[in-house]
Design an enzyme around this catalytic site. Structure first.
Site, PDB file in Angstrom:
ATOM      1  N   GLU A   1      -3.287 -31.669   5.513  1.00 25.50           N
ATOM      2  CA  GLU A   1      -4.584 -31.093   5.161  1.00 25.50           C
ATOM      3  C   GLU A   1      -5.174 -30.292   6.312  1.00 25.50           C
ATOM      4  O   GLU A   1      -5.839 -29.266   6.103  1.00 25.50           O
ATOM      5  CB  GLU A   1      -5.555 -32.208   4.746  1.00 25.50           C
ATOM      6  CG  GLU A   1      -5.184 -32.918   3.436  1.00 25.50           C
ATOM      7  CD  GLU A   1      -4.089 -33.969   3.568  1.00 25.50           C
ATOM      8  OE1 GLU A   1      -3.688 -34.274   4.713  1.00 25.50           O
ATOM      9  OE2 GLU A   1      -3.620 -34.481   2.536  1.00 25.50           O
TER      10      GLU A   1
ATOM     11  N   ARG B   1      -9.401 -35.532   6.651  1.00 21.70           N
ATOM     12  CA  ARG B   1      -8.449 -35.198   7.718  1.00 21.70           C
ATOM     13  C   ARG B   1      -8.720 -33.820   8.318  1.00 21.70           C
ATOM     14  O   ARG B   1      -8.267 -33.519   9.403  1.00 21.70           O
ATOM     15  CB  ARG B   1      -7.024 -35.173   7.141  1.00 21.70           C
ATOM     16  CG  ARG B   1      -6.436 -36.506   6.815  1.00 21.70           C
ATOM     17  CD  ARG B   1      -5.534 -36.933   7.938  1.00 21.70           C
ATOM     18  NE  ARG B   1      -5.212 -38.337   7.819  1.00 21.70           N
ATOM     19  CZ  ARG B   1      -4.027 -38.809   7.471  1.00 21.70           C
ATOM     20  NH1 ARG B   1      -3.032 -37.981   7.208  1.00 21.70           N
ATOM     21  NH2 ARG B   1      -3.830 -40.102   7.407  1.00 21.70           N
TER      22      ARG B   1
ATOM     23  N   LYS C   1      14.184 -42.483  -5.702  1.00 22.25           N
ATOM     24  CA  LYS C   1      12.870 -42.863  -6.215  1.00 22.25           C
ATOM     25  C   LYS C   1      13.042 -43.346  -7.658  1.00 22.25           C
ATOM     26  O   LYS C   1      13.740 -42.717  -8.444  1.00 22.25           O
ATOM     27  CB  LYS C   1      11.934 -41.645  -6.148  1.00 22.25           C
ATOM     28  CG  LYS C   1      10.494 -42.019  -5.985  1.00 22.25           C
ATOM     29  CD  LYS C   1       9.660 -40.868  -5.455  1.00 22.25           C
ATOM     30  CE  LYS C   1       8.196 -41.251  -5.461  1.00 22.25           C
ATOM     31  NZ  LYS C   1       7.346 -40.306  -4.764  1.00 22.25           N
TER      32      LYS C   1
HETATM   33  C1  TPP Z   1      -3.385 -37.748   3.812  1.00 21.83           C
HETATM   34  C2  TPP Z   1      -2.813 -37.913   2.432  1.00 21.83           C
HETATM   35  N1  TPP Z   1      -2.655 -36.834   1.649  1.00 21.83           N
HETATM   36  C3  TPP Z   1      -2.147 -36.978   0.399  1.00 21.83           C
HETATM   37  C4  TPP Z   1      -1.802 -38.205  -0.078  1.00 21.83           C
HETATM   38  C5  TPP Z   1      -1.324 -38.368  -1.508  1.00 21.83           C
HETATM   39  N2  TPP Z   1       0.038 -38.936  -1.552  1.00 21.83           N
HETATM   40  C6  TPP Z   1       0.261 -40.240  -1.806  1.00 21.83           C
HETATM   41  S1  TPP Z   1       1.875 -40.643  -1.759  1.00 21.83           S
HETATM   42  C7  TPP Z   1       2.319 -39.055  -1.449  1.00 21.83           C
HETATM   43  C8  TPP Z   1       3.768 -38.697  -1.307  1.00 21.83           C
HETATM   44  C9  TPP Z   1       4.429 -39.548  -0.310  1.00 21.83           C
HETATM   45  O1  TPP Z   1       5.779 -39.207  -0.247  1.00 21.83           O
HETATM   46  P1  TPP Z   1       6.768 -40.123   0.602  1.00 21.83           P
HETATM   47  O2  TPP Z   1       6.119 -40.494   1.878  1.00 21.83           O
HETATM   48  O3  TPP Z   1       8.068 -39.430   0.687  1.00 21.83           O
HETATM   49  O4  TPP Z   1       6.879 -41.455  -0.233  1.00 21.83           O
HETATM   50  P2  TPP Z   1       7.595 -41.682  -1.642  1.00 21.83           P
HETATM   51  O5  TPP Z   1       6.481 -41.746  -2.641  1.00 21.83           O
HETATM   52  O6  TPP Z   1       8.533 -40.548  -1.916  1.00 21.83           O
HETATM   53  O7  TPP Z   1       8.293 -42.961  -1.496  1.00 21.83           O
HETATM   54  C10 TPP Z   1       1.188 -38.224  -1.358  1.00 21.83           C
HETATM   55  C11 TPP Z   1       1.215 -36.777  -1.128  1.00 21.83           C
HETATM   56  C12 TPP Z   1      -2.002 -39.308   0.775  1.00 21.83           C
HETATM   57  N3  TPP Z   1      -1.737 -40.556   0.381  1.00 21.83           N
HETATM   58  N4  TPP Z   1      -2.508 -39.133   2.019  1.00 21.83           N
END
Ligand code: TPP
Length: 638
Positions: free
Chosen positions: A375, A403, A287
């Site tokens: 969630e 959700r 990242k």
């Molecule tokens: C249902 C939901 N809950 C929480 C979030 C907030 N959120 C946005 S990105 C993220 C982390 C995503 O991690 P990953 O899929 O590993 O992607 P990365 O940012 O590491 O590339 C979260 C928790 C979301 N977008 N959707």
């Protein structure tokens, strides 16, 4: 076509007319493209803020995908969509990229309306595999050409829907490729048993060699030929645990491979695309790759605010003492409650800092849970704790709590369990746009029997409401907005609030302004302007409860005033104003409801969006004056 200055600065991307033109480029040309993409992303996000780390981490993956596929015929799906800035650049959005997340500019996520290359829209996590499975079926039925690839992060893979998708795709034998973009991070460090397993698997060419040799060796053993594929499967489960998991679900597994090696990723994609069956390519990425401050602090640079490129430090803030945010006040108030009551536990769904739950995690790690992007699970997990006598507090953003609607009805409310929902980001959130605004929670919660639904007018009241909620013998939801509180002092020991009782802030005449949550302070400010404009001081009320609503007071206000105005930062349909109308059905008077219109509100600075939706004191005042002077409204009009 990009303007001349953009063309001069970023000649490689500007020269592209189709993303798949890069298919024949040499390694050097692709490396130059990657460097230019990084430059645009860092440059832009340093000005606009945005999801820097995720998009820097997928630059090579994006190039590999567009080099091997032909979008839009082939569908490239990005889960959440926050890591797809590179995809935007390769698909004709360099021009205007400097408007990223700005009002009227391009979205920070993918959007079907923005480009034919955005095969799905998103903002919430864990949907891409379900989309992919549906798209693949659609293409099959219509006998249309096109391959389907879903890119999903290891964080998004903690969400249950991802497994629902894998399960169906595996059974259908859908010819989809899932690229697991594993960087070990969600917003914070990723959590869960699967994440632990991924961490154990490293990109290691020697390991691959050892495995191949082991397979060959085992195949030479007497009786091995009769065992056939079993030998191969056994070695896979020995050496490549994730492989065994995905293969059990019907997916061919390739990986883990270095996600920054364009040629390596292309080779893996070519293999899976030829397979005509579900396949998963597991790539390891970093990242923030290529920008040291983002590599060093992946969490801070997940959703970066504008920063100085040389240092990575936040661009200078306006001077003045910082007023703590509602999030911060909630986080600290929860710790204070937990100090007093050992039954209090905290739950977050992958938003440890976003919800202020990091304070609880540092003070009471044993009583704090990050369940991943889950969630629905968070809610039912809380039910289990509540049944065992604990007082779980689930801190979840309004938009993501959508959700959990079914578990809130089925597992919390019908069972009458004392679960507290601390609903952050109620109302308009700003730059993240329509997928992230918290516009519907009052509507979807206040229809549920037995749920107490409240919203504080300021941060001191937030602490008091949390204190009150933890003393109730049933489920409670408290919503509060993004950003700073009003700067009021917060008492050491909050006092409980009487349930279902609104607070009259000012007793006036002519007009009664009744605000809910954020709307209460807005009503107060608008009230001042109305007094100045009309010469008559209006009554101003802090509603506090959408359920149980203070019906007696609402009726009195309607009877004693010429005009009753409700103010909220929530959809007018089904919101607090609707709740007022429901208790007034036989009362005389006129009601003007001020709230969000029946459309999805775009992205942009929160102040601009509030202006756009009429939620400023000046606009509320103007609406009131118009209504007073205008023809008689029917109840509920406005
Ligand atoms: C249902 C939901 N809950 C929480 C979030 C907030 N959120 C946005 S990105 C993220 C982390 C995503 O991690 P990953 O899929 O590993 O992607 P990365 O940012 O590491 O590339 C979260 C928790 C979301 N977008 N959707």
């Amino acid at each position: 076509m990009a303007d001349t200055e953009t063309q001069n600065r970023f000649p490689i991307i500007s020269g592209l007319s189709r993303p798949d033109e890069i298919a024949d480029w040499s390694d050097e040309e692709l490396a130059d493209l990657a460097a230019e993409m990084r430059e645009v992303i860092i440059d832009t996000v340093s000005q606009t803020g945005g999801h820097l780390g995720a998009s820097l981490g997928t630059v090579e993956l994006t190039i590999a995908l567009h080099a091997e596929l032909s979008s839009p015929r082939d569908r490239i799906l990005w889960d959440v969509g926050h890591q797809a800035y590179g995809h935007k650049l390769l698909t004709g959005r360099l021009d205007g990229f400097n408007t990223l997340r700005q009002y009227g500019g391009i979205s920070g996520f993918l959007r079907r309306a923005e480009s034919e290359h955005d095969a799905m829209g998103a903002g919430h996590a864990s949907t891409s595999i379900s989309y992919a499975t549906g798209l693949a079926e659609g293409l099959r039925h219509s006998r249309r050409d096109g391959r389907v690839i879903a890119v999903i992060g290891d964080g998004a893979l903690t969400g249950g829907m991802a497994y629902e998708g894998l399960n169906q795709a595996g059974a259908l034998g859908s010819p989809i490729t899932v690229v697991l973009n594993d960087n070990g991070m969600s917003i914070s460090e990723n959590v869960g048993a699967l994440s632990k397993m991924f961490q154990r698997v490293r990109v290691d060419p020697t390991l691959t060699k050892v495995r191949e040799e082991l397979e060959r060796g085992l195949a030479r053993l007497p009786g091995a030929s009769e065992l056939g594929g079993k030998v191969r499967d056994a070695t896979k489960s020995l050496w490549f645990v994730p492989g065994a998991l995905f293969e059990a679900l019907g997916f061919a597994y390739i990986g883990p491979i270095d996600g920054h090696d364009i040629e390596g990723v292309r080779r893996a994609l070519r293999t899976t695309l030829e397979m005509d069956r579900p396949a998963l390519v597991h790539v390891k990425t970093v990242k923030g790759r290529g920008y040291p401050p983002a590599e060093a602090d992946g969490e801070a640079m997940h959703g970066a605010t504008p920063f100085v490129i040389e240092s990575g430090k936040a661009a200078a803030k306006a001077p003045g003492a910082a007023v703590p945010s509602y999030t911060e006040v909630f986080g600290r108030a929860l710790v204070a409650e937990a100090e007093r009551d050992p039954r209090v536990v905290g739950i977050t769904a992958a938003m440890l800092k976003g919800t202020g739950m990091q304070h609880m995690m540092s003070r009471f790690p044993e009583r704090t849970y990050d369940v991943g992007i889950a969630e629905q699970h968070a809610t039912v997990f809380a039910c289990g704790l509540a049944i065992e006598g604990y007082r779980p507090v689930c801190a979840i953003y309004s938009t993501f709590l959508q959700r959990a609607f079914d578990p809130i009805v089925h597992d919390v409310a019908i069972q009458g369990l004392p679960v507290v929902f601390a609903i952050d980001r109620g109302g308009l959130v700003g730059d993240d746009g329509p997928t992230h605004h918290g516009a519907f929670d009052i509507a979807y919660l206040r229809s549920i029997p037995g749920l107490t639904v409240m919203a504080p007018m300021d941060e001191a009241e937030l602490a008091a409401m949390l204190h009150t909620a933890l003393r109730l013998d049933g489920p409670v939801a408290i919503r509060y907005p993004r950003g700073a509180g009003l700067g009021v002092p917060i008492p050491e020991r909050p006092e409980p609030i009487e349930i279902g009782r609104a607070e009259v802030l000012e007793l006036g005449e002519g007009v009664a302004l009744v605000g809910y949550g954020f709307g209460a302070d807005l009503a107060r400010r608008a009230g001042e302007l109305v007094a100045a404009a009309t010469g008559v001081r209006p009554t101003v009320v802090n509603a506090r409860f959408a359920k149980p609503i203070d019906a007696a007071l609402m009726r009195q206000l309607a009877e004693r005033h010429e005009l009753l105005v409700t103010v909220e930062d929530h959809a007018r349909i089904g919101g607090f104003g609707s709740a007022v109308l429901e208790v007034l059905d036989e009362a005389p008077g006129r009601v003007l409801r001020i709230g969000l219109p029946d459309r999805f509100v775009d992205h942009g600075k929160r102040e601009l969006l509030l202006e756009d939706t009429g939620l400023t004191a000046e606009q509320v005042c103007a609406g009131v004056v118009r209504a007073l002077r205008g023809p008689r409204l029917r109840v509920g009009e406005g």
